[in-house]
Design a protein around this motif. Structure first.
Motif, PDB file in Angstrom:
ATOM      1  N   TRP A 138      15.529  39.018   3.902  1.00  0.00           N
ATOM      2  CA  TRP A 138      14.901  37.737   4.238  1.00  0.00           C
ATOM      3  C   TRP A 138      15.870  36.785   4.930  1.00  0.00           C
ATOM      4  O   TRP A 138      15.463  36.016   5.794  1.00  0.00           O
ATOM      5  N   SER A 139      17.136  36.830   4.557  1.00  0.00           N
ATOM      6  CA  SER A 139      18.073  35.943   5.242  1.00  0.00           C
ATOM      7  C   SER A 139      18.437  36.462   6.634  1.00  0.00           C
ATOM      8  O   SER A 139      19.025  35.747   7.426  1.00  0.00           O
ATOM      9  N   SER A 140      18.056  37.701   6.955  1.00  0.00           N
ATOM     10  CA  SER A 140      18.278  38.246   8.298  1.00  0.00           C
ATOM     11  C   SER A 140      17.089  38.010   9.224  1.00  0.00           C
ATOM     12  O   SER A 140      17.158  38.354  10.409  1.00  0.00           O
ATOM     13  N   MET A 141      16.016  37.446   8.741  1.00  0.00           N
ATOM     14  CA  MET A 141      14.842  37.205   9.575  1.00  0.00           C
ATOM     15  C   MET A 141      15.120  36.299  10.774  1.00  0.00           C
ATOM     16  O   MET A 141      14.550  36.515  11.840  1.00  0.00           O
ATOM     17  N   PRO A 142      15.978  35.277  10.682  1.00  0.00           N
ATOM     18  CA  PRO A 142      16.283  34.502  11.891  1.00  0.00           C
ATOM     19  C   PRO A 142      16.890  35.349  13.008  1.00  0.00           C
ATOM     20  O   PRO A 142      16.625  35.106  14.182  1.00  0.00           O
ATOM     21  N   SER A 143      17.661  36.360  12.651  1.00  0.00           N
ATOM     22  CA  SER A 143      18.224  37.250  13.674  1.00  0.00           C
ATOM     23  C   SER A 143      17.122  38.054  14.356  1.00  0.00           C
ATOM     24  O   SER A 143      17.175  38.275  15.573  1.00  0.00           O
TER      25      SER A 143
END
Length: 114
Positions: A14-19
């Motif tokens: 979920w914290s990689s979704m901006p990438s």
């Protein structure tokens, strides 16, 4: 902290979704730009060319082309997830989420300056 594999994987995903969003923006930019557009101009969420336009021979040009503003969003999501899963305070959550980026970009800045 004692995190299960499931929780740790969810936190990273979920914290990689901006990438993933940044890759989508880059793809849309690549489809809409001229055929001979340089690769760094397609990165629409990077400091260079979004906020500054540094010449190629500038010392901080590579750093500005590599720093993605969506990384700040990823750090925020990582801190929120860490705080939620470990029930820790905001200070430790932000440190855990931001430490890798601070180390990477700090070393990169030192290399660019020296």
């Amino acid at each position: 902290a004692d995190l299960s594999y499931k929780h740790a994987l969810a936190l990273v995903a979920w914290s990689s979704m901006p990438s993933a969003l940044g890759a989508l923006v880059g793809l849309i930019g690549a489809l809409m730009m001229a055929p001979q557009t340089p690769l760094h101009a397609i990165s629409l969420t990077r400091i260079d060319p979004l906020l500054v336009q540094l010449p190629f021979d500038h010392d901080l040009s590579t750093l500005a082309k590599g720093f993605d503003l969506l990384g700040l969003w990823a750090i925020a999501l990582g801190a929120i997830g860490w705080k939620t899963f470990t029930r820790s305070g905001w200070g430790s959550a932000v440190i855990v989420a931001a430490l890798p980026s601070v180390l990477i970009y700090g070393i990169w800045l030192l290399i660019a300056l020296f």
